[in-house]
Design a protein around this motif. Structure first.
Motif, PDB file in Angstrom:
ATOM      1  N   ASP A  17      73.537  11.179  92.381  1.00  0.00           N
ATOM      2  CA  ASP A  17      73.750  12.245  93.356  1.00  0.00           C
ATOM      3  C   ASP A  17      72.408  12.743  93.881  1.00  0.00           C
ATOM      4  N   VAL A  18      72.341  12.925  95.187  1.00  0.00           N
ATOM      5  CA  VAL A  18      71.138  13.453  95.831  1.00  0.00           C
ATOM      6  C   VAL A  18      71.533  14.707  96.589  1.00  0.00           C
ATOM      7  N   GLU A  19      70.902  15.813  96.242  1.00  0.00           N
ATOM      8  CA  GLU A  19      71.249  17.094  96.862  1.00  0.00           C
ATOM      9  C   GLU A  19      70.449  17.361  98.129  1.00  0.00           C
ATOM     10  N   ALA A  20      69.198  16.911  98.155  1.00  0.00           N
ATOM     11  CA  ALA A  20      68.351  17.193  99.317  1.00  0.00           C
ATOM     12  C   ALA A  20      67.214  16.194  99.374  1.00  0.00           C
ATOM     13  N   ILE A  21      66.719  15.976 100.584  1.00  0.00           N
ATOM     14  CA  ILE A  21      65.535  15.144 100.776  1.00  0.00           C
ATOM     15  C   ILE A  21      64.611  15.833 101.772  1.00  0.00           C
ATOM     16  N   SER A  22      63.332  15.499 101.696  1.00  0.00           N
ATOM     17  CA  SER A  22      62.377  15.880 102.735  1.00  0.00           C
ATOM     18  C   SER A  22      61.658  14.615 103.172  1.00  0.00           C
ATOM     19  N   VAL A  23      61.337  14.541 104.456  1.00  0.00           N
ATOM     20  CA  VAL A  23      60.752  13.329 105.023  1.00  0.00           C
ATOM     21  C   VAL A  23      59.405  13.660 105.649  1.00  0.00           C
ATOM     22  N   GLU A  24      58.395  12.855 105.311  1.00  0.00           N
ATOM     23  CA  GLU A  24      57.048  13.029 105.859  1.00  0.00           C
ATOM     24  C   GLU A  24      56.583  11.705 106.456  1.00  0.00           C
ATOM     25  N   ARG A  25      56.176  11.720 107.710  1.00  0.00           N
ATOM     26  CA  ARG A  25      55.663  10.509 108.355  1.00  0.00           C
ATOM     27  C   ARG A  25      54.246  10.229 107.848  1.00  0.00           C
ATOM     28  N   LEU A  26      54.060   9.075 107.214  1.00  0.00           N
ATOM     29  CA  LEU A  26      52.754   8.700 106.684  1.00  0.00           C
ATOM     30  C   LEU A  26      51.955   7.858 107.661  1.00  0.00           C
ATOM     31  N   ALA A  27      52.642   7.020 108.418  1.00  0.00           N
ATOM     32  CA  ALA A  27      51.933   6.132 109.337  1.00  0.00           C
ATOM     33  C   ALA A  27      52.887   5.668 110.425  1.00  0.00           C
ATOM     34  N   ALA A  28      52.330   5.432 111.594  1.00  0.00           N
ATOM     35  CA  ALA A  28      53.084   4.856 112.706  1.00  0.00           C
ATOM     36  C   ALA A  28      52.138   3.951 113.478  1.00  0.00           C
ATOM     37  N   THR A  29      52.396   2.659 113.429  1.00  0.00           N
ATOM     38  CA  THR A  29      51.580   1.672 114.121  1.00  0.00           C
ATOM     39  C   THR A  29      52.491   0.845 115.020  1.00  0.00           C
ATOM     40  N   PRO A  30      51.924  -0.002 115.871  1.00  0.00           N
ATOM     41  CA  PRO A  30      52.788  -0.878 116.669  1.00  0.00           C
ATOM     42  C   PRO A  30      53.645  -1.816 115.832  1.00  0.00           C
ATOM     43  N   LEU A  31      53.281  -2.014 114.556  1.00  0.00           N
ATOM     44  CA  LEU A  31      54.019  -2.943 113.707  1.00  0.00           C
ATOM     45  C   LEU A  31      55.065  -2.270 112.833  1.00  0.00           C
ATOM     46  N   ALA A  32      54.832  -1.018 112.435  1.00  0.00           N
ATOM     47  CA  ALA A  32      55.751  -0.389 111.484  1.00  0.00           C
ATOM     48  C   ALA A  32      55.593   1.123 111.483  1.00  0.00           C
ATOM     49  N   GLU A  33      56.667   1.792 111.067  1.00  0.00           N
ATOM     50  CA  GLU A  33      56.643   3.225 110.778  1.00  0.00           C
ATOM     51  C   GLU A  33      56.906   3.395 109.288  1.00  0.00           C
ATOM     52  N   VAL A  34      56.144   4.280 108.654  1.00  0.00           N
ATOM     53  CA  VAL A  34      56.266   4.495 107.215  1.00  0.00           C
ATOM     54  C   VAL A  34      56.514   5.973 106.953  1.00  0.00           C
ATOM     55  N   ASP A  35      57.622   6.278 106.284  1.00  0.00           N
ATOM     56  CA  ASP A  35      57.960   7.649 105.916  1.00  0.00           C
ATOM     57  C   ASP A  35      58.003   7.777 104.399  1.00  0.00           C
ATOM     58  N   ARG A  36      57.525   8.918 103.911  1.00  0.00           N
ATOM     59  CA  ARG A  36      57.715   9.254 102.498  1.00  0.00           C
ATOM     60  C   ARG A  36      58.949  10.144 102.388  1.00  0.00           C
ATOM     61  N   ILE A  37      59.848   9.779 101.474  1.00  0.00           N
ATOM     62  CA  ILE A  37      61.046  10.568 101.224  1.00  0.00           C
ATOM     63  C   ILE A  37      60.949  11.161  99.823  1.00  0.00           C
ATOM     64  N   VAL A  38      60.977  12.476  99.734  1.00  0.00           N
ATOM     65  CA  VAL A  38      61.043  13.153  98.437  1.00  0.00           C
ATOM     66  C   VAL A  38      62.490  13.576  98.229  1.00  0.00           C
ATOM     67  N   TRP A  39      63.114  13.087  97.163  1.00  0.00           N
ATOM     68  CA  TRP A  39      64.522  13.393  96.912  1.00  0.00           C
ATOM     69  C   TRP A  39      64.668  14.262  95.665  1.00  0.00           C
ATOM     70  N   ARG A  40      65.734  15.045  95.654  1.00  0.00           N
ATOM     71  CA  ARG A  40      66.041  15.910  94.516  1.00  0.00           C
ATOM     72  C   ARG A  40      67.530  15.857  94.237  1.00  0.00           C
ATOM     73  N   GLY A  41      67.861  15.876  92.949  1.00  0.00           N
ATOM     74  CA  GLY A  41      69.261  15.855  92.551  1.00  0.00           C
ATOM     75  C   GLY A  41      69.413  16.317  91.121  1.00  0.00           C
ATOM     76  N   PRO A  42      70.638  16.347  90.605  1.00  0.00           N
ATOM     77  CA  PRO A  42      70.872  16.807  89.229  1.00  0.00           C
ATOM     78  C   PRO A  42      70.124  15.989  88.183  1.00  0.00           C
ATOM     79  N   SER A  43      69.878  14.707  88.485  1.00  0.00           N
ATOM     80  CA  SER A  43      69.231  13.837  87.501  1.00  0.00           C
ATOM     81  C   SER A  43      67.711  13.881  87.575  1.00  0.00           C
ATOM     82  N   GLY A  44      67.167  14.569  88.582  1.00  0.00           N
ATOM     83  CA  GLY A  44      65.716  14.643  88.697  1.00  0.00           C
ATOM     84  C   GLY A  44      65.264  14.557  90.138  1.00  0.00           C
ATOM     85  N   GLU A  45      64.049  14.068  90.345  1.00  0.00           N
ATOM     86  CA  GLU A  45      63.493  13.935  91.686  1.00  0.00           C
ATOM     87  C   GLU A  45      62.514  12.775  91.700  1.00  0.00           C
ATOM     88  N   GLY A  46      62.134  12.365  92.893  1.00  0.00           N
ATOM     89  CA  GLY A  46      61.206  11.248  92.997  1.00  0.00           C
ATOM     90  C   GLY A  46      60.754  11.049  94.426  1.00  0.00           C
TER      91      GLY A  46
END
Length: 280
Positions: A17-46
């Motif tokens: 189960d995931v209760e909430a996430i936050s998204v941060e754009r780390l990089a955006a190039t002509p080849l790729a977009e990279v986002d960091r997702i921080v997730w939180r839930g009853p079992s922990g976060e990561g």
């Protein structure tokens, strides 16, 4: 069902189960977009990484899940998607656990030996998997192909730089490259993380079928002294092969920057400067 599709994707990938996430754009190039997702839930976060690729540069989306399933030293892949060709507006994507560790550039002798052994395990583990790699769309760049493309790339250079590239091509013997396998393509020390006994090889955007000597040239060339010698031992390569390895790595770098110019990913002037910087 989660209202946010990304929350639902993360929950399914993590099987929790995931209760909430936050998204941060780390990089955006002509080849790729990279986002960091921080997730939180009853079992922990990561923390996760969510990448969307330009279709012409999406080899990681197909390749990394395979390497992870084989237990090879790459980041932990949770999910991936490659849309069909008839849906060009959709982009290949990859969801993985954000890797942690110390860059090999700042590592010690034993770290270099361990990291090089991990890269060697990839070369040896995928040597007999070339048909599968081709089916996944991994490009094939043999030493002979690199030489041919480098010759064509001389048109992007002028004067002394063009002559230096011709000299590099002339000095590179394609017949000495050995058997083909999966090649990282840019395996310098800043793309290798060491976390205790674990090694993670990052950034497979330049991966292709080719000569593993390319990776030898990239890794050993980015390290110095005892650390570089330890990496060479871990790769199982005789010191006299290092010049061949460095030349192949330089040709591969030239080919990559020429491709960037051809695809409009990098301005011609910048690509030519990067090509010149890769020359001896």
């Amino acid at each position: 069902m989660a209202a946010d599709p990304l929350v639902g994707l993360v929950a399914r990938a993590l099987r929790t189960d995931v209760e909430a996430i936050s998204v941060e754009r780390l990089a955006a190039t002509p080849l790729a977009e990279v986002d960091r997702i921080v997730w939180r839930g009853p079992s922990g976060e990561g923390r996760l990484l969510f990448r969307r690729f330009r279709r012409e540069a999406s080899v990681e989306a197909a390749l990394l899940p395979l390497l992870a399933r084989r237990g090879l030293p790459v980041e932990t892949v949770l999910a991936s998607g490659i849309p069909p060709r008839h849906a060009p507006e959709q982009r290949p994507w990859l969801l993985s656990v954000e890797p942690e560790g110390i860059e090999l550039c700042r590592g010690q002798v034993e770290d270099a030996r361990r990291a090089a052994s991990a890269l060697r395990a990839i070369h040896e583990g995928m040597r007999n998997e070339l048909p599968l790699l081709r089916a996944l769309g991994v490009p094939e760049l043999t030493p002979a192909t690199l030489r041919d493309e480098a010759i064509a790339a001389t048109a992007l250079l002028s004067g002394e730089d063009a002559e230096r590239l011709r000299a590099l091509v002339a000095a590179t013997g394609a017949e000495q490259a050995g058997p083909l396998s999966l090649v990282h393509g840019a395996a310098a020390c800043d793309r290798v993380l060491v976390q205790g006994e674990r090694v993670i090889v990052l950034d497979w955007s330049r991966a292709h079928i080719g000569s593993p000597l390319e990776d030898v040239g990239a890794l050993v060339g980015s390290l110095e002294g005892d650390v570089g010698r330890a990496a060479l031992e871990g790769l199982g390569v005789a010191p006299e092969r290092v010049p061949d390895a460095e030349r192949l790595h330089r040709l591969a770098a030239v080919r990559w920057h020429a491709w960037e110019a051809r695809e409009g990913i990098r301005p011609l002037r910048d690509a030519a400067a990067a090509m010149a910087a890769a020359l001896p």
